[in-house]
Scaffold this motif. Structure first.
Motif, short mmCIF file in Angstrom:
data_model
loop_
_atom_site.label_atom_id
_atom_site.label_comp_id
_atom_site.label_asym_id
_atom_site.label_seq_id
_atom_site.Cartn_x
_atom_site.Cartn_y
_atom_site.Cartn_z
N GLY A 54 46.91 -103.02 63.18
CA GLY A 54 48.32 -103.25 62.85
C GLY A 54 48.72 -102.58 61.54
O GLY A 54 49.82 -102.05 61.41
N TRP A 55 47.81 -102.58 60.59
CA TRP A 55 48.13 -101.95 59.31
C TRP A 55 48.14 -100.43 59.43
O TRP A 55 48.85 -99.77 58.68
CB TRP A 55 47.15 -102.41 58.25
N THR A 56 47.36 -99.86 60.34
CA THR A 56 47.47 -98.42 60.55
C THR A 56 48.80 -98.07 61.21
O THR A 56 49.31 -96.97 61.01
CB THR A 56 46.31 -97.87 61.39
N ASP A 57 49.37 -99.01 61.97
CA ASP A 57 50.72 -98.80 62.50
C ASP A 57 51.74 -98.74 61.37
O ASP A 57 52.69 -97.95 61.41
CB ASP A 57 51.10 -99.91 63.48
N LEU A 61 54.16 -95.56 60.43
CA LEU A 61 55.61 -95.62 60.23
C LEU A 61 56.02 -95.05 58.88
O LEU A 61 57.04 -94.38 58.76
CB LEU A 61 56.10 -97.07 60.34
N GLY A 62 55.21 -95.30 57.86
CA GLY A 62 55.56 -94.84 56.52
C GLY A 62 55.26 -93.38 56.28
O GLY A 62 56.05 -92.67 55.64
N LEU A 63 54.12 -92.92 56.76
CA LEU A 63 53.70 -91.55 56.49
C LEU A 63 54.02 -90.57 57.62
O LEU A 63 53.86 -89.37 57.46
CB LEU A 63 52.19 -91.50 56.24
N THR A 72 42.31 -92.97 64.89
CA THR A 72 41.85 -94.16 64.17
C THR A 72 42.41 -95.42 64.81
O THR A 72 41.68 -96.39 65.02
CB THR A 72 42.27 -94.09 62.69
N ARG A 73 43.70 -95.41 65.12
CA ARG A 73 44.30 -96.58 65.78
C ARG A 73 43.68 -96.82 67.14
O ARG A 73 43.41 -97.95 67.52
CB ARG A 73 45.81 -96.39 65.92
N THR A 74 43.43 -95.75 67.88
CA THR A 74 42.82 -95.89 69.20
C THR A 74 41.42 -96.47 69.09
O THR A 74 41.05 -97.36 69.85
CB THR A 74 42.78 -94.53 69.91
N ALA A 75 40.64 -95.98 68.14
CA ALA A 75 39.28 -96.50 67.96
C ALA A 75 39.29 -97.96 67.53
O ALA A 75 38.48 -98.77 68.02
CB ALA A 75 38.54 -95.65 66.93
N LEU A 76 40.20 -98.33 66.64
CA LEU A 76 40.28 -99.73 66.21
C LEU A 76 40.68 -100.65 67.35
O LEU A 76 40.13 -101.74 67.51
CB LEU A 76 41.27 -99.87 65.05
N ARG A 77 41.63 -100.22 68.16
CA ARG A 77 42.06 -101.05 69.29
C ARG A 77 40.95 -101.18 70.33
O ARG A 77 40.76 -102.25 70.92
CB ARG A 77 43.32 -100.48 69.91
N ALA A 78 40.23 -100.10 70.58
CA ALA A 78 39.13 -100.16 71.54
C ALA A 78 38.01 -101.06 71.04
O ALA A 78 37.47 -101.88 71.78
CB ALA A 78 38.59 -98.76 71.83
N ALA A 79 37.69 -100.94 69.76
CA ALA A 79 36.64 -101.80 69.18
C ALA A 79 37.07 -103.26 69.18
O ALA A 79 36.25 -104.15 69.44
CB ALA A 79 36.32 -101.33 67.77
N ALA A 80 38.35 -103.53 68.93
CA ALA A 80 38.85 -104.91 68.97
C ALA A 80 38.75 -105.46 70.38
O ALA A 80 38.37 -106.62 70.58
CB ALA A 80 40.29 -104.96 68.48
N SER A 81 39.06 -104.64 71.38
CA SER A 81 38.96 -105.09 72.77
C SER A 81 37.52 -105.41 73.15
O SER A 81 37.25 -106.41 73.81
CB SER A 81 39.51 -104.02 73.72
N VAL A 82 36.59 -104.57 72.71
CA VAL A 82 35.17 -104.82 73.00
C VAL A 82 34.70 -106.09 72.31
O VAL A 82 33.96 -106.89 72.90
CB VAL A 82 34.32 -103.60 72.59
#
Length: 115
Positions: A54-57, A61-63, A72-82
């Protein structure tokens, strides 16, 4: 009405990320308890990874959506799902149910990474 939410999206992502990080600390505290049968540390890992996602989102938005942030967001979401799947798998095992082997989470993680 949509414009109001679009302008405040960074606050929404920050607050949800913060809520997930607080959930991770709660999961870690519950993981120290020897009384519970649930593997709380895996739920804590899920919450921590989802909070960072969520913080990478917010950063995107800012950058602007940079080439580094999307993988990075994709990897974090996949790792969270696992991590969430592993929490449910171990909780089912501790409840006495038959479970799949741990390597079976790999294809599910790849599906989550593929969006």
């Amino acid at each position: 009405m949509i414009d109001i939410f679009g302008e405040q999206l960074d606050y929404v992502f920050f607050a949800s990320g913060l809520a997930f990080v607080l959930m991770a600390t709660t999961g870690r505290a519950l993981g120290w308890s020897q009384v519970s049968k649930l593997p709380w540390k895996w739920l804590g890992w899920f919450a921590l990874l989802a909070g960072f996602s969520g913080w990478t989102d917010v950063l995107a938005l800012g950058l602007g959506d940079r080439a580094v942030l999307d993988p990075t967001r994709t990897a974090l979401r996949a790792a969270a799902s696992v991590a969430l799947l592993e929490f449910s798998r171990r909780a089912a095992a501790r409840s006495g149910l038959r479970i799949s082997p741990a390597w079976a989470l790999l294809p599910l993680g790849l599906v989550a990474a593929a969006r």
